[in-house]
Write a protein that holds these residues in place. Structure first.
Motif, mmCIF file in Angstrom:
data_model
loop_
_atom_site.group_PDB
_atom_site.id
_atom_site.type_symbol
_atom_site.label_atom_id
_atom_site.label_comp_id
_atom_site.label_asym_id
_atom_site.label_seq_id
_atom_site.Cartn_x
_atom_site.Cartn_y
_atom_site.Cartn_z
ATOM 1 N N LYS B 53 17.484 -3.695 14.286
ATOM 2 C CA LYS B 53 18.475 -3.271 15.263
ATOM 3 C C LYS B 53 17.882 -2.868 16.605
ATOM 4 C CE LYS B 53 19.554 1.540 14.556
ATOM 5 N NZ LYS B 53 20.552 2.494 14.095
ATOM 6 N N ASN B 54 16.577 -2.588 16.656
ATOM 7 C CA ASN B 54 15.964 -2.271 17.942
ATOM 8 C C ASN B 54 15.971 -3.478 18.881
ATOM 9 O OD1 ASN B 54 14.129 -0.396 15.825
ATOM 10 N ND2 ASN B 54 15.011 0.605 17.598
ATOM 11 N N ALA B 57 19.197 -3.248 20.716
ATOM 12 C CA ALA B 57 19.158 -2.229 21.767
ATOM 13 C C ALA B 57 18.441 -2.766 22.993
ATOM 14 C CB ALA B 57 18.445 -0.982 21.247
ATOM 15 N N CYS B 58 17.317 -3.408 22.753
ATOM 16 C CA CYS B 58 16.520 -3.983 23.826
ATOM 17 C C CYS B 58 17.329 -5.047 24.575
ATOM 18 C CB CYS B 58 15.261 -4.577 23.201
ATOM 19 S SG CYS B 58 14.270 -5.525 24.326
ATOM 20 N N SER B 60 20.574 -5.425 24.714
ATOM 21 C CA SER B 60 21.699 -4.822 25.408
ATOM 22 C C SER B 60 21.251 -4.282 26.758
ATOM 23 C CB SER B 60 22.274 -3.707 24.527
ATOM 24 O OG SER B 60 23.037 -2.839 25.307
ATOM 25 N N LEU B 61 20.101 -3.605 26.757
ATOM 26 C CA LEU B 61 19.593 -3.029 28.001
ATOM 27 C C LEU B 61 19.140 -4.117 28.974
ATOM 28 C CD1 LEU B 61 17.694 -0.103 26.330
ATOM 29 C CD2 LEU B 61 19.630 0.142 27.866
ATOM 30 N N ALA B 62 18.672 -5.239 28.449
ATOM 31 C CA ALA B 62 18.187 -6.309 29.309
ATOM 32 C C ALA B 62 19.316 -7.252 29.713
ATOM 33 C CB ALA B 62 17.073 -7.065 28.594
ATOM 34 N N GLY B 63 20.517 -7.013 29.208
ATOM 35 C CA GLY B 63 21.670 -7.846 29.580
ATOM 36 C C GLY B 63 21.666 -9.217 28.928
ATOM 37 N N GLU B 86 27.483 -3.791 20.605
ATOM 38 C CA GLU B 86 26.987 -4.087 21.954
ATOM 39 C C GLU B 86 27.515 -5.411 22.492
ATOM 40 O OE1 GLU B 86 25.315 -1.943 23.747
ATOM 41 O OE2 GLU B 86 25.162 -0.484 22.118
#
Lengths: 304, 108
Positions: B53-54, B57-58, B60-63, B86
């Motif tokens: 799942k990380n 997260a990565c 999502s933050l990077a679009g 996300e």
């Protein structure tokens, strides 16, 4: 006296405590005992001296009876305080075994009106005595511990808003479950501020790298985000153990991460270089007590 | 291209139904999340074997719009939940990263 609730639908943490704790973990071990040849007066004086409310009467390690403070009151009342103990001690005793779960003792206190129970080991030797006071003290101790754990986990799961324009997030060593939450929250706030997407991404990259760095390399720490109208600042401060060689740490590809961390896709040696590259301002300081990284992003009017 | 093209044209298996049909304008192949974070373009599809799942997260933050997990690696339930949360489309394939990159490049 009201019964102590021991329900099977109690919160699991309570059940765990009363079923996992054994009587021997809770009982008082320092026993004051007397021999049956003494007098009731001896018992009274012993109680006063050691501030106990019952004295077991023993012959070596075997329990023969018990004299409680109620027995002493009766003796004083009826004028036989100088009689031998063996004449008046309570001989019909309910005893418990030290290996029984604490829940057992609690149900016995609920069932009987006794203030305490003598505790024997497997060899039937007297090894302790248990009272409600012992149980209360131990339960409180364990509940404190459980509550502290609970509070800590809430703290690390839910970011707390400190001031209007500041947010703080805890990170925990090797806890990849919550890793990334700080950055996700920071990104959400930036979106609400209607900032440019590219700008948001730059901040997100830096905060994620710094957050993962804390999870992977530090003993845990705090990610703090300050949202000013002209600037966003991320301050990552941890509790050590510090970076021995900052120049190396800022070199792309240099990493001290172990194989497990690398197998998860982290520890590529790009964290600090990435953060530095995307930021307008970058400061780092490190001692064995902790590392502080501060990255700043200027909000230029055109970007809004 | 659209995320759904990965399913219809390449036969890649979506990890959950009713995934968001995000636009995909680029691709990035890496198993290093810092590399993804620092270098992947927005609206990319990430081609990787990092099934946890990380990665979500990565991304999502990077679009990033979609993730393809290669070499038939199993996707854990919490990764699927994170992807749903996300709005990132998530696929699996038996192809390795090299073959997947080649096939996806052909669609762009």
């Amino acid at each position: 006296m009201e019964n102590i609730p021991i329900n099977t639908d109690s919160p699991s943490v309570i059940q765990e405590i009363i079923y996992q704790l054994k009587i021997k973990d809770v009982m008082t071990r320092d026993l004051i005992t007397l021999r049956k040849s003494g007098t009731m007066r001896n018992v009274q004086l012993t109680m006063a001296k050691y501030k106990v409310s019952a004295v077991p009467i023993t012959d070596s390690m075997r329990i023969l009876g018990l004299v409680s403070i109620e027995d002493i009151i009766k003796a004083l009342d009826n004028g036989y305080i100088n009689d031998k103990i063996e004449k008046h001690m309570t001989r019909k005793l309910i005893v418990l075994e030290d290996d029984m779960p604490l829940s057992f003792a609690i149900s016995y206190f609920n069932k009987y009106t006794f203030g305490r129970f003598p505790i024997l080991n497997k060899e039937k030797e007297l090894v302790g005595i248990i009272s409600m006071r012992d149980i209360n003290a131990k339960l409180l101790e364990h509940l404190n511990f459980a509550m502290q754990k609970l509070e800590n986990s809430i703290e690390s799961n839910n970011p707390t808003e400190i001031k209007n324009n500041t947010k703080e997030f805890q990170t925990v060593k090797f806890n990849f479950e919550i890793a990334g939450q700080a950055s996700t929250e920071i990104k959400k706030t930036l979106k609400k501020m209607n900032l440019d997407r590219k700008f948001i991404r730059r901040v997100a990259v830096a905060s994620y790298e710094l957050e993962i760095n804390q999870v992977v390399h530090s003993n845990g720490g705090v990610i703090k985000a300050v949202f000013d109208s002209d600037k966003i600042t991320i301050i990552a401060s941890d509790d050590g153990p510090g970076i021995p060689d900052l120049d190396k740490a800022l070199t792309e590809g240099f990493s001290t991460a172990n194989d497990w961390i690398r197998s998860l896709g982290f520890g590529a040696g790009m964290g600090l270089p990435n953060s530095k590259r995307v930021a307008d301002e970058f400061e780092i300081s490190s001692t064995p007590k902790g590392t502080i990284v501060k990255v700043g992003f200027n909000i230029i009017k055109e970007e809004i | 291209m659209k995320a759904s093209d990965l399913e219809t044209d390449l036969g890649y298996k979506p990890a959950y139904t009713n995934y968001p049909d995000n636009d995909i304008t680029s691709g990035f192949t890496s198993d290093l999340l810092s590399d993804v974070m620092g270098n992947a373009r927005e609206e990319s599809v990430l081609i990787t074997i990092q099934a946890h799942k990380n990665t979500v997260a990565c991304c999502s933050l990077a679009g990033i719009s979609a993730i393809i997990i290669c070499s038939g690696r199993k996707i854990p339930e919490d990764m699927i939940d994170a992807a749903k949360e996300e709005d990132i489309a998530l696929f699996t394939t038996k192809d390795n990263q090299f073959i997947t990159s080649y096939k996806v490049y052909g669609l762009l």
